[in-house]
Enzyme design. Sequence first.
Site, PDB file in Angstrom:
ATOM      1  N   HIS A 283     -37.363  -6.374 -31.483  1.00 30.25           N
ATOM      2  CA  HIS A 283     -38.282  -7.484 -31.737  1.00 30.25           C
ATOM      3  C   HIS A 283     -38.473  -7.748 -33.221  1.00 30.25           C
ATOM      4  O   HIS A 283     -38.722  -8.890 -33.618  1.00 30.25           O
ATOM      5  CB  HIS A 283     -39.604  -7.236 -31.014  1.00 30.25           C
ATOM      6  CG  HIS A 283     -39.440  -7.237 -29.524  1.00 30.25           C
ATOM      7  ND1 HIS A 283     -40.151  -6.416 -28.678  1.00 30.25           N
ATOM      8  CD2 HIS A 283     -38.605  -7.960 -28.721  1.00 30.25           C
ATOM      9  CE1 HIS A 283     -39.774  -6.633 -27.429  1.00 30.25           C
ATOM     10  NE2 HIS A 283     -38.839  -7.570 -27.437  1.00 30.25           N
TER      11      HIS A 283
ATOM     12  N   SER B 237     -39.474 -10.152 -25.316  1.00 30.90           N
ATOM     13  CA  SER B 237     -38.796 -11.108 -26.193  1.00 30.90           C
ATOM     14  C   SER B 237     -39.065 -12.563 -25.827  1.00 30.90           C
ATOM     15  O   SER B 237     -39.188 -13.407 -26.737  1.00 30.90           O
ATOM     16  CB  SER B 237     -37.298 -10.834 -26.202  1.00 30.90           C
ATOM     17  OG  SER B 237     -36.767 -10.783 -24.903  1.00 30.90           O
TER      18      SER B 237
ATOM     19  N   ASP C 215     -28.748 -15.116 -12.978  1.00 27.19           N
ATOM     20  CA  ASP C 215     -28.010 -14.237 -13.876  1.00 27.19           C
ATOM     21  C   ASP C 215     -27.794 -14.939 -15.213  1.00 27.19           C
ATOM     22  O   ASP C 215     -27.144 -15.983 -15.280  1.00 27.19           O
ATOM     23  CB  ASP C 215     -26.671 -13.889 -13.219  1.00 27.19           C
ATOM     24  CG  ASP C 215     -25.841 -12.921 -14.041  1.00 27.19           C
ATOM     25  OD1 ASP C 215     -26.178 -12.660 -15.206  1.00 27.19           O
ATOM     26  OD2 ASP C 215     -24.828 -12.430 -13.508  1.00 27.19           O
ATOM     27  N   GLY C 216     -28.339 -14.363 -16.271  1.00 28.13           N
ATOM     28  CA  GLY C 216     -28.216 -14.987 -17.578  1.00 28.13           C
ATOM     29  C   GLY C 216     -26.795 -15.048 -18.095  1.00 28.13           C
ATOM     30  O   GLY C 216     -26.421 -15.994 -18.794  1.00 28.13           O
TER      31      GLY C 216
ATOM     32  N   ASP D 200     -29.771  -8.722 -23.634  1.00 27.29           N
ATOM     33  CA  ASP D 200     -30.509  -7.460 -23.524  1.00 27.29           C
ATOM     34  C   ASP D 200     -30.408  -6.898 -22.106  1.00 27.29           C
ATOM     35  O   ASP D 200     -31.410  -6.770 -21.400  1.00 27.29           O
ATOM     36  CB  ASP D 200     -31.979  -7.730 -23.902  1.00 27.29           C
ATOM     37  CG  ASP D 200     -32.859  -6.505 -23.771  1.00 27.29           C
ATOM     38  OD1 ASP D 200     -32.324  -5.391 -23.777  1.00 27.29           O
ATOM     39  OD2 ASP D 200     -34.088  -6.674 -23.642  1.00 27.29           O
TER      40      ASP D 200
END
Length: 279
Positions: free
Chosen positions: A19, A99, A142-143, A163
């Site tokens: 971060h 995030s 799903d990214g 991530d």
Amino acid sequence: MLSYRHGFHAGNFADVLKHCVQVEIISYLQKKEAPFDYIDTQAGAGRYALASDMAQKNCEYMTGIGQLFKNCELSGLQNYLRLIEKLNPQETLLYYPGSPLIAATMLRPQDKAWLFELHPSDAVKLRDNVPRGRQCQVREEDGFAGLAGLLPSRARRALVLIDPPYEQKADYQRVVAALQLIHRKMATATVALWYPVVERQRIDALEKQLVASGIRNIELFELGVRADAEGHGMTSAGMIVINPPWTLRAQMEALLPPLAATLSADGGHHYRCVTLVAE
């Protein structure tokens, strides 16, 4: 596999590194008035209660933000800690932002966020924890699969945060494939890839793949709390940044030595700043 829940790990030393890097990249992108798109491929729930059963199981936040909140004067942490304090206005550390909430808090009206979260219950929480509206789009999917449809981004400037939990060995190959996809579709995007150090050999192999990928301008920043050893779980974590702000290397070189000393669990100073591939 959907067993990973970030609530067990929120606010640990790995989150502090991730971060800090995220905040500095967004701050740099906002030095220009032109908009940018933020894409988070594994967003999580967005906000985590540190008094929850998950957070209290191992109290991992005490390896990170618990040692820094209201008790740290490291200059390189000011932007990050100011944001954590803003999200805990009662001046007691009760919540830790993921995030997507950090990004949503920082976005200007002209910026947009695309937040992917595959876990159904975390996706519901994410929708509750980030501002509603067109500026922040939450997608329960799903990214990795969703990246292709967003690039090149409409703003032509972007930060992609990757991530994954790395629960499966295939995740290491999926991140390399994602970085290659981003490079093909939008070579100018800034990409921040988080990784855990559980088995150093896996990270060594990942670094070699990236060096051989043909992608340029790759920096690596790593923070550890103990020396690498078998059977200790995650000893370190890192951020691999493609197309980083030109200021980021100097910021991390100044921050990581004192931060590693502050958070060390074994008295050692465990950190790395490495140029994997030059511009």
